[in-house]
Scaffold this motif. Structure first.
Motif, PDB file in Angstrom:
ATOM      1  N   LEU A 129      11.839  -6.078  -5.698  1.00  0.00           N
ATOM      2  CA  LEU A 129      13.055  -5.322  -5.397  1.00  0.00           C
ATOM      3  C   LEU A 129      13.158  -4.983  -3.919  1.00  0.00           C
ATOM      4  N   MET A 130      12.010  -4.656  -3.329  1.00  0.00           N
ATOM      5  CA  MET A 130      12.029  -4.270  -1.921  1.00  0.00           C
ATOM      6  C   MET A 130      12.183  -5.484  -1.015  1.00  0.00           C
ATOM      7  N   ASN A 148       0.808  -1.214   0.000  1.00  0.00           N
ATOM      8  CA  ASN A 148       0.000   0.000   0.000  1.00  0.00           C
ATOM      9  C   ASN A 148       0.840   1.262   0.000  1.00  0.00           C
ATOM     10  N   SER A 149       2.140   1.135  -0.279  1.00  0.00           N
ATOM     11  CA  SER A 149       2.963   2.335  -0.242  1.00  0.00           C
ATOM     12  C   SER A 149       2.655   3.218  -1.447  1.00  0.00           C
ATOM     13  N   ASP A 150       2.997   4.486  -1.309  1.00  0.00           N
ATOM     14  CA  ASP A 150       2.617   5.471  -2.322  1.00  0.00           C
ATOM     15  C   ASP A 150       3.177   5.125  -3.696  1.00  0.00           C
ATOM     16  N   TYR A 151       4.413   4.581  -3.735  1.00  0.00           N
ATOM     17  CA  TYR A 151       4.959   4.324  -5.072  1.00  0.00           C
ATOM     18  C   TYR A 151       4.240   3.178  -5.782  1.00  0.00           C
ATOM     19  N   LEU A 179      21.950  -4.670   5.178  1.00  0.00           N
ATOM     20  CA  LEU A 179      20.848  -4.487   4.231  1.00  0.00           C
ATOM     21  C   LEU A 179      19.536  -4.095   4.888  1.00  0.00           C
ATOM     22  N   HIS A 188       8.786  -5.418 -10.731  1.00  0.00           N
ATOM     23  CA  HIS A 188       9.605  -4.205 -10.779  1.00  0.00           C
ATOM     24  C   HIS A 188       9.583  -3.419  -9.472  1.00  0.00           C
ATOM     25  N   TYR A 189       8.558  -3.598  -8.661  1.00  0.00           N
ATOM     26  CA  TYR A 189       8.445  -2.771  -7.464  1.00  0.00           C
ATOM     27  C   TYR A 189       8.611  -3.584  -6.191  1.00  0.00           C
ATOM     28  N   ILE A 190       7.742  -4.586  -6.022  1.00  0.00           N
ATOM     29  CA  ILE A 190       7.702  -5.264  -4.725  1.00  0.00           C
ATOM     30  C   ILE A 190       8.882  -6.211  -4.547  1.00  0.00           C
ATOM     31  N   GLY A 230       8.163   8.527   0.572  1.00  0.00           N
ATOM     32  CA  GLY A 230       7.473   7.279   0.305  1.00  0.00           C
ATOM     33  C   GLY A 230       6.919   7.171  -1.099  1.00  0.00           C
ATOM     34  N   ALA A 231       6.877   8.298  -1.827  1.00  0.00           N
ATOM     35  CA  ALA A 231       6.209   8.276  -3.124  1.00  0.00           C
ATOM     36  C   ALA A 231       7.108   7.774  -4.246  1.00  0.00           C
ATOM     37  N   HIS A 274      10.044   5.027  -5.492  1.00  0.00           N
ATOM     38  CA  HIS A 274      10.608   3.728  -5.131  1.00  0.00           C
ATOM     39  C   HIS A 274      12.074   3.898  -4.753  1.00  0.00           C
ATOM     40  N   PRO A 334      16.470  -7.557  -0.234  1.00  0.00           N
ATOM     41  CA  PRO A 334      17.483  -7.527   0.830  1.00  0.00           C
ATOM     42  C   PRO A 334      17.234  -8.540   1.934  1.00  0.00           C
ATOM     43  N   PHE A 339       1.765  12.740  -4.117  1.00  0.00           N
ATOM     44  CA  PHE A 339       1.507  12.332  -2.741  1.00  0.00           C
ATOM     45  C   PHE A 339       2.136  13.287  -1.730  1.00  0.00           C
TER      46      PHE A 339
END
Lengths: 302, 247, 281
Positions: free
Chosen positions: A216-217, A192-195, A297, A212-214, B90-91, B93, A220, B85
């Protein structure tokens, strides 16, 4: 890597200070230095590096052919000719341990490249989609977790037949669930993060967001977990080898070496002590390395 | 441009659900800058979340450019509506470079001339290409918010949702971002729907303001009336009074 | 005798990137007044507040020609001595009560405990004093609120309880670090009024750390404006409108105003000299 960057400072872009752009290379060097600052993780790095060197340069390091039998010199105690002594067929134990590092690394490598992607995929998918996807995946994970991993691995090897590849598959099957759970927990904190919302608003597909987003996070903490996991993999592989279900003779696998050495243990301690020490040292090293990587990390430990 | 009609939303909770939006009616015209102001928990951000598709299961009607958003997917809306935002940390990545952040919307849409578009978007927000290989943590808060704005305008949307775009910034940086938003509004004929708790910020940018309290719109005021104190509702008056007393 | 005297306070942090000089040569005296330290993020304003109570992380180096609280040299204090000063003589109110209150203790007990750690009194007395204090911070139903847990109360209420906790041992100085920036504007005013009333009644000096010049202008007596770790201007609060330093003026002007709306807000151009030039008091 562009190293000559001139930063034009437009008057309105306030705070556009022209600091030197740290390149990717210096980032790695810096991280490595940080890792080596802690003596414990540094020793982990050294031992893992030694293991790698042993595996790559085994023919150069080994003093003898690990498979060559010399029945005239069986069960010789450690000496200048045979640093770690010889086994019941007169094979040089030092050379067998050096070559054994190849087997160990082979198992670790295969298990990790199977477990990492599977765990990541299942974990991120159940975390991101939620609902019934989550329920189905997590119940399957629960089923795998509720068996003791060695027993499950034994069952798989028993079904598939003994052998190195089968041991790898069995270990992989038992070790993905914790990785999937971790990936799911991480995903829940990011979904639910803004990006991610921004990506959804751009019309990104769910799989694009996952890859591409999750992912990567999640990487680590997943890397840390997998590194720690390597210690368990080594132990499970050794246990399977010990039970005669992993690598088959005459392949120099550390667990199998202990297993065969067991019969001569009372008179010839070196048959068991050196492979045992190798297993202990390497699994300890992976644990230490994992701890060090976590400090490096994982932002939460700061 | 945006028509919200009798919108209500219940937040599902453990056991009982809580009504956080109640019968909201808002119409935003093309090219208008419309503000939503209220205190925390008034539901102002929830309206944006309904529009952005984060809240599902609302009742009533939301139409963007005459089309109900219940019938269109986020992907179809991505060319019309983007969002900026509150939290510039946070906006973006944290493991994407600015190049990747700005390239993503273009890659998703499969648009040509990526480099050109990125260059133009960066120029529009007052940054240059030296920022492209950097990561968000190497930028200041204001620069990050500029990148977030560049990402929002790179697909040439007609509407931008602004969720407290300056409240996490220092006042001097806030001034820059407000100026930037005003000039983009003017240059690109954008429609803004902006949420803020700060009447000063809202009145600076927006022509009309909906004052919200406890999930309801108590009053819609034009900027001139707000500045002159021509407001009818008690709550708006008390908000205004607080705002004036601080100056 | 000044309540607090600081001469040439310097604070440096050791980080991975090297040494960061967060506070440079900050001097001021506090004398039964409401002193504001104003600046933007990274100006070092909070670091000054923490340095007085020695609350900075261990990798911090704090030096000063003088850091005196009354007769006591705060720099020479050992950990035990500084702990005796914290809370009892100098206390601190943080920005967000959510993170400062103990989540598993009722708020009333926390106030009572704040008193009983510093004074030898019975449980009953502490409870009565806490109830009295809750009344003082304008809480309508003290008996009820006494038994509530931090998650059950609103932000404004939480900040009043923080104030009650900090005021009840009757310290000499309260350091308030952005005590109202997490609150809605209407609540802000109430909290500030309560704080003012209490510190005037109990004769407490206040260091008010804030980013909000407008707020400080009305609420405090004296203002220090910090930029890049330095005090660039030291001025009486009522004279702020005639501030001389371009940074202070820039901060005042860049706020959007309801009364005088401008189409384009003035934007500050920062001068490198601000980091090196000394201000003239």
């Amino acid at each position: 890597m562009k190293s000559t960057e001139t930063l034009k400072n437009p008057g309105y872009a306030l705070g556009a200070r022209s600091e030197a752009q740290p390149s990717r290379m210096t980032f790695w060097i810096k991280s490595f230095k940080k890792l080596c600052k802690n003596p414990l993780s540094a020793s982990g790095v050294v031992i893992v590096a030694l293991l790698l060197v042993c595996a790559i340069a085994a023919p150069l390091i080994a003093t003898h052919n690990p498979l060559e039998q010399d029945l005239g010199r069986i069960l010789a105690s450690p000496s200048l000719a045979h640093w770690f002594g010889t086994d019941e067929y007169g094979r040089d134990i030092f050379s067998r341990i050096v070559y054994g590092s190849r087997v160990t690394l082979y198992i670790i490598f295969l298990v990790t490249i199977i477990v990492g992607p599977i765990g990541l995929l299942i974990g991120t998918m159940s975390g991101y989609f939620g609902g019934w996807v989550d329920s189905v995946f997590m119940r399957i994970t629960d089923i795998f977790i509720s068996f003791p991993s060695l027993v499950l691995a034994l069952a798989f090897v028993a079904a598939l037949g003994p052998g190195l590849e089968h041991a790898v598959i069995a270990i992989a099957i038992t070790s993905w669930p914790p990785v999937a759970r971790l990936a799911r927990a991480e995903t829940l904190t990011f979904r639910n993060s803004d990006y991610v919302v921004a990506a959804q608003l751009q019309g990104a597909s769910s799989f694009r967001i996952l890859f591409h987003y999750i992912s990567l996070m999640c990487l680590p903490s997943l890397i840390v977990r997998l590194t720690m996991n390597m210690a368990t993999v080594i132990l499970t592989a050794a246990a399977l080898g010990f039970l005669g279900l992993g690598a088959q003779p005459p392949l120099p696998e550390w667990g199998a070496m202990i297993s065969t050495g067991r019969s001569y243990m009372l008179e010839s301690w070196w048959l068991v002590a050196f492979p045992g020490a190798a297993i202990m040292l390497v699994s300890l090293a992976f644990n230490l390395l994992g701890d060090g990587l976590r400090d490096l990390l994982d932002p939460r430990t700061e | 441009m945006i028509a919200i009609e009798s919108l209500s939303f219940d937040m599902p909770g453990a056991g009982k659900s809580k009504r956080i939006l109640n019968d909201i009616n808002i119409h935003v015209g093309r090219g208008e800058c419309f503000g939503l102001v209220g205190e925390s928990g008034s539901g102002k951000t929830s309206i944006l979340k309904c529009l952005a598709g984060q809240f599902k299961g609302w009742e009533g009607g939301i139409a963007v450019q005459g089309k109900s958003i219940a019938d269109t997917s986020l992907k179809e809306r991505s060319n019309t509506m983007q969002m900026v935002f509150q939290d510039p940390y946070g906006a973006l990545h944290p493991r994407h470079t600015i190049r990747k952040i700005l390239n993503e919307p273009l890659a998703i849409k499969g648009l040509p001339d990526k480099a050109e578009r990125i260059h133009k978007a960066l120029k529009d927000v007052g940054l240059d290409e030296s920022f492209l290989p950097r990561y968000p943590h190497q930028l200041s808060g204001g620069q990050r918010q500029r990148v977030a704005i560049a990402r929002a305008i790179i697909l040439d949307p007609d509407i931008i949702l602004l969720d407290e775009p300056t409240s996490a910034l220092d006042v001097s940086v806030q001034a820059e971002i407000l100026n930037l938003l005003a000039s983009l509004h003017h240059r690109r004929q954008l429609t803004y729907l902006m949420v803020s708790h700060d009447l000063g910020v809202i009145a600076h940018l927006c022509e009309r303001v909906a004052v919200m309290k406890a999930g309801e719109v108590v009053e819609v005021v034009a900027r001139e009336d707000l500045i002159e104190g021509n407001v009818t509702h008690n709550y708006t008056q008390s908000l205004l009074q607080h705002a004036f007393s601080r100056e | 005798m000044d309540v607090l005297a600081i001469e040439n306070l310097n604070v440096t942090f050791r980080t991975d990137e090297g040494i960061k000089h967060a506070v440079r040569d900050v001097s001021f005296t506090l004398n039964n007044e409401k002193l504001a330290i104003v600046g933007e993020s990274g100006s070092g304003k909070s670091t000054v507040g923490k340095a007085i109570l020695r609350l900075n992380p261990p990798s911090t180096l704090v030096t000063a020609d003088a850091l005196r609280f009354g007769e006591t040299d705060l720099l020479a204090c050992n950990e035990k001595a500084i702990r005796a000063i914290r809370g009892q003589h100098i206390s601190m109110i943080m920005q967000d009560p959510k993170f400062s209150l103990n989540p598993v203790m009722t708020v009333g007990e926390q106030i009572a405990e704040a008193l009983s750690v510093h004074r030898r009194i019975s449980k009953r007395e502490a409870r009565l004093a806490a109830l009295e204090m809750l009344k003082e911070v304008s809480i309508a139903d003290p008996e009820h609120v006494y038994g509530q847990y931090p998650h059950e109360i609103s932000g404004g209420m939480g900040q009043r309880i923080m104030i009650a906790m900090m005021v009840i041992p009757e310290p000499d100085i309260i350091i308030a670090d952005e005590p109202t920036s997490a609150l809605d504007v209407s609540v802000q005013q109430d909290v500030l009024n309560i704080l003012t009333r209490l510190i005037e009644k109990k004769n407490i000096s206040l260091i008010f750390i804030s980013h909000d010049l407008n707020l400080v202008k009305k609420f405090c007596d004296h203002v220090l404006v910090m930029y890049g770790g330095r005090v660039v201007e030291s001025i009486r609060a009522d004279a702020l409108s005639n501030a001389s330093h371009p940074y202070t003026r820039g901060l005042m002007e860049s706020l959007p105003s309801l009364r005088h709306r401008r189409d384009v807000l003035p934007v500050m151009t920062r001068d490198q000299n601000w980091l090196t030039q000394d201000y003239t008091p």
